[in-house]
Design an enzyme around this catalytic site. Structure first.
Site, short mmCIF file in Angstrom:
data_model
loop_
_atom_site.label_atom_id
_atom_site.label_comp_id
_atom_site.label_asym_id
_atom_site.label_seq_id
_atom_site.Cartn_x
_atom_site.Cartn_y
_atom_site.Cartn_z
N ASP A 190 123.12 -10.42 92.71
CA ASP A 190 122.22 -10.85 91.63
C ASP A 190 122.20 -9.75 90.57
OD1 ASP A 190 119.94 -12.09 90.16
OD2 ASP A 190 119.81 -13.32 91.97
N HIS A 251 123.31 -14.64 86.87
CA HIS A 251 122.82 -13.63 87.83
C HIS A 251 123.95 -12.68 88.23
CE1 HIS A 251 118.76 -15.34 88.54
NE2 HIS A 251 119.36 -16.45 88.16
N GLU A 308 119.90 -21.10 86.80
CA GLU A 308 119.35 -20.39 85.64
C GLU A 308 120.41 -19.81 84.71
OE1 GLU A 308 115.09 -18.92 87.27
OE2 GLU A 308 116.75 -17.66 87.87
C1 ACM Z 1 115.98 -19.69 91.99
O1 ACM Z 1 114.83 -19.46 92.34
N1 ACM Z 1 116.44 -19.20 90.84
C2 ACM Z 1 116.88 -20.50 92.80
#
Ligand code: ACM
Length: 573
Positions: A190, A251, A308
């Site tokens: 991440d 991410h 995201e």
């Molecule tokens: C998430 O909480 N972005 C999967």
């Protein structure tokens, strides 16, 4: 008078019975019988099939830890006090029968998982309900018939934001096994850190592994491939499948720190958040990473994230090389490019014979239904769940409410997110999904199970990790295992209260919802300012590069960065 005495006797014996079968998750059927089985250090554990020997050894070790007994394992079935039996009559995976008679204990199933879960139930009974007396253990006779509600009973741990390490992960796997949870989703990459060694790209671990959510300069922490093999084997011994997550195309900040040649660019607050979809080398690079990862995880399932991306995708619109690719491929917008990227990487996973797992954003990408599992996390977007089922994807339910275990679990708690003031108490975990999901979806066979996700922006210490997990993990276990018609929150609470003794014995710092001051909340970070709902994820997950610089950031500084996040959101709309 006689009637009254009889009623009192029945009530008391009913109480004793209820107390006597303290198993979490609640089995399908538990019938109390006359008498007790007693055993001591001389008792033996027998197997009718050598493939069960490792299970017998596991049980032997656990009973040694719990009661100080050292029972012998034997294949001479006739002499054994506790028999493990693999039967020929087919049973569904995880189903088992446990019979405790005054003479003998039998744990049987047609599959090893089932025998293992039968042993876990027996172990729970021994730990909580047996009475030690001159080295003897006494168990109330009973017959248990059991099978799980869902095949996927998962827990996700985010080790990018904070790294906990092998020993803590093993302890977690022990507790997962104790609660018959069977899928460990490992969030290894991440923004804050890359935690898996990739031999072909060593800087991913040595540079990408540096830093964490609370200290960007922390020395590199990651799992070597040997560590990973060790954890995977440890989990397999407990019938837990480990699934790695390599999050893309968003991410990706930590990876891009190590290999900046693959970054998709930056915008304010989202520095190098994505991989570059216009660079052909990116696809080969990620394919190499996926290939090495796939070889380490026999599950043959890789979670590719996909969540995201919108936060960093604005950088794509500003890049001329990306614009060229868009024109060449006739794409109308960057979202189409995002889907193209994801499909290509998903195809790479499929070409290795593995399943693609992804967050619910991927529902919009045309991935093959038989090779994909969608994780529905955005409870505020029920349409995503609906669409995933409509497109015939298998779905794991892990909505933020109530299955994000970084969320606050009681009104008095200050650290961790809430959603519009709503938090995730154990009661809401326990009652999920039955009170919350429309019946037509709840009964859809494509829903393969549940999973709780432990994001660790607000969790740095092991003590806080325990506090956030226990006892919600027990509520999760029963939600995932026990048939809805057998769920009874009050009865669960009684079993839970009794089982706190086990947490005490294991030194677990748990939250006690029945006595909130018993263990005060552990706070690893100063409580944050109230974050407007829409920014919860932007601010929490991403702008933490700046937050990470110190817990001591002033409220004024925090407001500045949240305000800039808000500006981006407004522009995007
Ligand atoms: C998430 O909480 N972005 C999967």
């Amino acid at each position: 008078m006689k009637f009254k005495l009889l009623t009192a006797f029945l009530l008391i014996s009913g109480f004793v019975m209820a107390q006597s079968f303290n198993i979490i998750p609640q089995p399908k059927l538990v019938n109390g019988k006359e008498g007790q089985f007693s055993f001591n250090n001389h008792a033996t554990i027998g197997v009718n099939d050598t493939s069960l020997t490792e299970l017998a050894l596991y049980f032997q070790k656990e009973i040694g830890k719990a009661k100080g007994l050292s029972l012998a394992v034997t294949d001479n079935k006739s002499k054994a006090a506790i028999d493990l039996v693999l039967t020929n009559t087919a049973q569904s995976t995880g189903s088992y029968n446990l019979i405790i008679s005054p003479e003998h204990i039998t744990v049987s199933s047609s599959n090893k998982e089932g025998v293992f879960y039968g042993l876990i139930s027996l172990l729970q009974l021994i730990k909580l309900d047996s009475i030690g007396d001159n080295g003897n253990i006494y168990l109330q006779a009973c017959e248990v018939t059991d099978s799980p509600r869902y095949q996927w009973r998962g827990l996700m741990l985010d080790e990018s934001r904070h790294f906990f390490g092998k020993e803590k992960v093993k302890q977690l796997l022990d507790w997962m096994a104790y609660y018959k949870l069977n899928k460990f989703h490992w969030h290894l990459t991440d923004v804050q850190g890359w935690r898996i060694e990739i031999k072909k790209y060593p800087k991913l671990a040595t540079i990408g592994g540096m830093g964490n959510y609370s200290d960007t300069s922390a020395k590199a922490k990651y799992y070597t491939q040997d560590d990973i093999r060790e954890i995977v084997a440890y989990a397999a011994n407990r019938f837990i499948t480990v699934i790695p997550e390599i999050d893309m195309p968003g991410h990706a900040t930590a990876a891009n720190r190590a290999y900046p040649e693959f970054t998709g660019g930056s915008v304010a607050n989202y520095q190098n958040f994505t991989f570059n979809p216009a660079n052909e080398n990116t696809y080969q690079y990620l394919a190499d990473i996926i290939k090495e990862t796939n070889a380490l995880f026999p599950a043959h399932m890789i979670h590719l994230g996909g969540d995201e991306v919108a936060f960093g995708i604005k950088a794509w619109s500003l890049d001329t090389a990306i614009a060229h690719v868009m024109v060449k491929r006739n794409f109308e917008g960057v979202n189409e490019l995002e889907r193209y990227f994801f499909k290509r990487m998903a195809d790479t996973v499929s070409s290795l014979g593995s399943k693609v797992l992804a967050w619910d954003e991927a529902t919009g990408t045309d991935l093959p239904a038989d090779k994909t599992i969608i994780f529905w996390w955005r409870q505020n977007l029920p349409g995503q769940l609906h669409l995933a089922l409509q497109k015939k994807y298998q779905v794991v339910l892990c909505p933020r409410l109530p299955l994000y275990f970084d969320f606050v679990q009681d009104t008095g708690h200050v650290s961790g997110p809430k959603w519009n003031g709503v938090f995730n108490g154990i009661s809401s975990v326990y009652n999920f999904p039955d009170t919350q999901t429309p019946p037509e979806e709840l009964n859809n066979k494509l829903i393969i199970g549940l999973q709780a996700n432990v994001w660790t922006e607000s969790i740095e210490s092991e003590k806080r990790l325990d506090f956030m997990l226990f006892p919600r993990i027990a509520g999760l276990a029963e939600a995932g295992w026990t048939a809805p018609e057998l769920k009874n929150e009050q009865a669960f609470n009684e079993r839970l209260k009794a089982s706190f003794k086990n947490y005490d014995n294991a030194g677990i710092y748990y939250y006690n919802p029945f006595d909130p001051s018993f263990h005060p909340e552990v706070v690893d970070f100063a409580p944050r300012i109230k974050i407007p709902k829409v920014q919860r994820y932007a601010s929490n997950r991403i702008s933490k590069r700046s937050h990470a610089k110190g817990r001591g950031r002033s409220k004024k500084q925090q407001k500045v960065s949240y305000a800039s996040v808000e500006r981006i959101h407004k522009k995007r709309k």
